[in-house]
Design an enzyme around this catalytic site. Structure first.
Site, mmCIF file in Angstrom:
data_model
loop_
_atom_site.group_PDB
_atom_site.id
_atom_site.type_symbol
_atom_site.label_atom_id
_atom_site.label_comp_id
_atom_site.label_asym_id
_atom_site.label_seq_id
_atom_site.Cartn_x
_atom_site.Cartn_y
_atom_site.Cartn_z
ATOM 1 C CG HIS A 1 45.224 51.928 10.502
ATOM 2 N ND1 HIS A 1 45.620 53.184 10.179
ATOM 3 C CD2 HIS A 1 44.601 51.451 9.419
ATOM 4 C CE1 HIS A 1 45.258 53.460 8.950
ATOM 5 N NE2 HIS A 1 44.640 52.430 8.460
ATOM 6 C CD GLU B 1 37.745 47.505 2.750
ATOM 7 O OE1 GLU B 1 37.047 48.404 2.220
ATOM 8 O OE2 GLU B 1 38.992 47.523 2.727
#
Lengths: 456, 378
Positions: free
Chosen positions: B177, B108
């Site tokens: 998450h 990322e």
């Protein structure tokens, strides 16, 4: 040697007072630290003596190194695909019973995976991840570690848990988030953890476990420096080749190398990171080449070869404890037979035939089985019995865990902080009052202790 | 823009003046197995209105902007070959080729940094995160580089980039998450932050985000991708953009103002409808659309009419979007309020995995309805 050259004149000039003080009393167990100030370029030297590269010869040819001109690192094998010893110097160090036990661990994981994958498909779990094709990497590495060693897993290492003593009930309790789940039902399925087995609880974000593993190893090393009576321990950290793209992987290797941390980095290179094949994941010679770049002793092994993985891990553990501690990298080459997780359908990005081909051609369980059959400690009847009894045990643990009560209601308020804050205590009291006032509205029977856990 | 805004806030807005449990199975690293069956676009009816899923709307917005400007490209994990973890980029690789739809390694910080670098060099990247939970690995690039470079370079170094991906909780994916980053990015000067609810929002705001010369954080919601909304004929055209900093009144009312964003807008609308049926009250529902800049003018106008305000969001309560809405309402609309402005938010707890607890951790139609009824003393 140029390296050790040091003049009385240079020292006070080139060293800052801070570095001077650290060298005043060199630690006995650590190799002497190299200081920039101790190096200098002799006139007409053949070697570089820059602080950043001390053994580099000068070259008068302008040439860039081509990674492609280096041969790929070899992959160590102890036995071939037919279960026959390939390394003449290899001597199995386990009794036949011990091998059978480890083989059963691998079988257990693979059978449990199949059942739980289907259970997710039936909607009895929200999520599951299987490790088909990679059972040897986790079981064999774990078998070569000590109980006291500390483990950081990624999320596909059921075999490590199993080998170290995680029972089927332990797996099922976590998966069904019941009252016996030490995580109190707060984690996604497969995020196991065990304090008794020295395995840190699995964390979802990729590669965050790797710098933490370096840190844990550093702590072990310092503990032992302070108290040499503690038996030497290492940290083992597992990850996939996809996770090795994260910055954390590189940070972990660099800090472990520079701080000499006794940590074994174990890469399961299974060819796919969800859908991304290794070709899109990295260039260069796999993950092993990264280890060399960071100055870390590295080996690549055939991850489908139980014995190779075990031998490599045994040796890695020895290395990691040498010279006061240092990191070691193992790249275990294998193939992810399974889908990434229950959220993935891998046939969208790879051919079914490719998977079938791997399953048939080279499977870690089949290979160890062949080895055992050659040795005469395994046969078709035993295989059949083992598969049936494991399946029975899994289903038994499954149904027991599914029926088990849920964690106490109190756990809803706990562990956000070490102690319940006053506002959480207040909320808990209010909830208790509410439940007591309207007993017909709240069925708390499925929770351990019912409303009783909320205090008297 | 308005007298309600303080000078600093006004500067931030100047550049562009202009319900139900989801059917998507919830993934973790991350995606539903067979989402393509959820993609549907119906035939136009007489008035030219068509049903679009949010996923289709996003896909169309990307395709149109890729078509319109060859500086635009999309990169992220699994966006090309796999058509995106949530199929938002479906078909784009086939149509635009691998130079413009780029699969990246799982880095990322790496691909986000690459996208920021490309934006600083004059391209207009659309950087997809598989979820904004994973963007935490890259947040330094977003906050310290994308958001600040224009300012720190003395205005010579623009960064036209769009960060997009699902945000907020999904279903059964646990604490790591299930987070809403609206308030995180909304607090950063230099970023623009938008969060669509409907298909029209999704298309119009994404197109605006890609065209906007500033870094834009575009917060989608995984639970909304498969939901269908009618899309007007105008919104189906390729010149449809929704200006930033303008909220939309989704439902007019006179008794209570509910300000909400993303998925909670739909829940608030259901609650409003139920309140009307049960009690005959008219609740006004404002869809923020844009978190930064925030359309406080529309909110205050509504409060002048209804005299009560309820903010609804699924983020954590402390220092959140609702906190900001309540504070601004207090600053600019205090005298019009008949009672304290209030909020319904996610619970102040790491999101539990257990379905029952997870359910209780976020607002739903019933909670909003009951809370509103309480505020109105019904």
């Amino acid at each position: 040697m140029v390296l050790g050259r040091r003049t009385a004149l240079q020292q006070p000039l080139l060293r800052s007072p801070a570095t001077a003080s650290t060298t005043a009393a060199p630690a006995v167990t650590l190799p002497a630290r190299r200081h920039a100030g101790s190096l200098s370029q002799r006139p007409d030297a053949k070697h570089v003596s820059f602080p950043g590269a001390v053994k580099s010869a000068f070259s008068n040819t302008l040439r860039f190194e081509q990674p492609s001109t280096y041969p790929a690192l070899a992959t160590y094998r102890a036995m071939d695909q037919h279960g026959v010893a390939a390394d003449p110097s290899f001597v199995p160090d386990l009794s036949e019973d011990a091998v059978v036990k480890l083989y059963r661990d691998m079988l257990t994981v693979s059978i449990m995976d199949l059942i739980m994958f289907d259970a997710q498909r039936q909607g009895r779990l929200s999520f599951y991840m299987v490790s088909a094709g990679e059972e040897a990497v986790s079981v064999a590495t774990a078998s070569a570690l000590e109980k006291e060693d500390v483990i950081f897993c990624q999320y596909r290492e059921q075999g490590v848990f199993r080998q170290r003593g995680f029972t089927l009930a332990d797996f099922m309790n976590q998966l069904f988030a019941n009252r016996k789940d030490p995580g109190k039902g707060r984690n996604m399925p497969v995020h196991y953890g065990s304090k008794e087995l020295n395995i840190h609880t699995i964390s979802s974000p990729l590669a965050t476990q790797l710098p933490q593993a370096s840190g844990a190893a550093y702590a072990l090393k310092i503990q032992r420096m302070q108290d040499p009576s503690i038996p030497p321990r290492v940290v083992a950290a597992f990850f996939g080749e996809g996770a090795a793209s994260e910055g954390d992987f590189h940070a972990a290797l660099n800090i472990a190398a520079t701080r000499s941390c006794p940590v074994i980095f174990i890469c399961r290179n299974n060819g796919y990171a969800i859908s991304t094949p290794t070709l899109d994941q990295y260039r260069g010679d796999g993950i092993a080449s990264r280890g060399l770049g960071y100055g870390i002793e590295t080996i690549r092994v055939d991850g489908n070869d139980f014995w190779a993985v075990r031998e490599a891990t045994k040796k890695a553990r020895e290395l990691a404890l040498q010279d006061g501690g240092k990191p070691v990298l193992i790249e275990a080459m294998t193939y992810r037979v399974s889908h990434h997780s229950t959220s993935d359908d891998s046939f969208a990005y790879r051919a079914r035939v490719e998977v079938e081909d791997w399953k048939r051609r080279d499977n870690p369980i089949a290979r160890l089985r062949k080895w055992m059959e050659v040795k005469g400690c395994w046969d078709e009847a035993k295989e059949k019995e083992a598969r049936e009894s494991i399946r029975r045990d899994v289903l038994k643990a499954f149904s027991e865990a599914e029926r088990e009560k849920k964690p106490p209601i109190r756990s809803m308020f706990e562990d956000m902080y070490e102690n319940l804050t006053p506002d959480l205590q207040e909320q808990m009291k209010t909830l208790k009052k509410q439940i007591e006032q309207y007993p017909d509205e709240y069925d708390v029977g499925e929770f351990e202790e019912g409303a009783g856990s909320l205090g008297r | 823009m308005s007298r309600y805004l303080r000078p600093a806030a006004r500067l931030a807005t100047s550049a562009r003046a202009q319900a139900i449990r989801p059917s998507v199975a919830s993934p973790f690293l991350s995606r539903p197995a067979a989402v393509s069956s959820l993609q549907k676009r119906t035939y136009a009816n007489a008035s030219g209105v068509k049903d679009y899923t949010v996923r289709d709307a996003l896909n169309e917005a990307l395709a149109e902007e890729l078509e319109a400007n060859d500086k635009v490209f999309v990169l992220g994990e699994e966006v090309a070959q796999y058509n995106g973890a949530y199929k938002v980029t479906k078909g784009l690789l086939d149509r635009f080729g691998e130079k413009r739809i780029i699969d990246t390694p799982i880095t990322e910080s790496g691909f986000c940094g690459l996208a920021v670098g490309a934006a600083l060099s004059g391209l207009h990247p659309v950087c997809e995160f598989m979820t904004f939970n994973f963007a935490m690995q890259a947040i330094d690039q977003i906050v310290n580089s994308a958001a600040k470079t224009l300012y720190m370079s003395g205005g010579i170094q623009p960064c036209n980039i769009t960060f997009r991906g699902p945000n907020g909780f999904a279903s059964g994916v646990g604490a790591q998450h299930s987070q809403d980053y609206s308030a995180w990015y909304g607090s950063i000067p230099g970023l623009k932050v938008v969060s669509p609810w409907s298909a029209e929002d999704a298309k119009g705001l994404l197109k605006a985000a890609i065209r906007d010369p500033n870094p834009v954080v575009f917060l989608e919601n995984e639970l909304m991708y498969g939901q269908s909304f009618p899309m007007s004929e105008a919104a189906q055209k390729d010149d449809f953009v929704i200006p930033f900093g303008k909220a939309k009144i989704e439902r007019a009312g006179k008794d209570l103002t509910i300000v909400s964003l993303s998925r909670c807008v739909g829940q608030s609308l259901v609650a409003a409808e139920n309140l009307k049926k049960k009690y005959g009250v008219e609740v006004e529902v404002i869809n923020l659309r844009s978190v930064k800049p925030l359309d406080i003018e529309t909110i205050i106008k509504s409060v002048k009419k209804t005299h009560r305000l309820l903010a609804v969001e699924s983020g954590f309560p402390a220092y959140g979007v609702s906190a900001e809405i309540l504070a601004l309402t207090m600053e600019y609309g205090f005298d019009y309020l008949d009672g304290p402005a209030q909020r319904v938010t996610g619970a102040d707890v790491p999101t539990p995995y257990a379905a029952g607890l997870e359910d209780m951790s976020f607002p739903n139609e019933g909670v909003i309805e009951r809370f509103a009824a309480k505020m109105l003393r019904l």
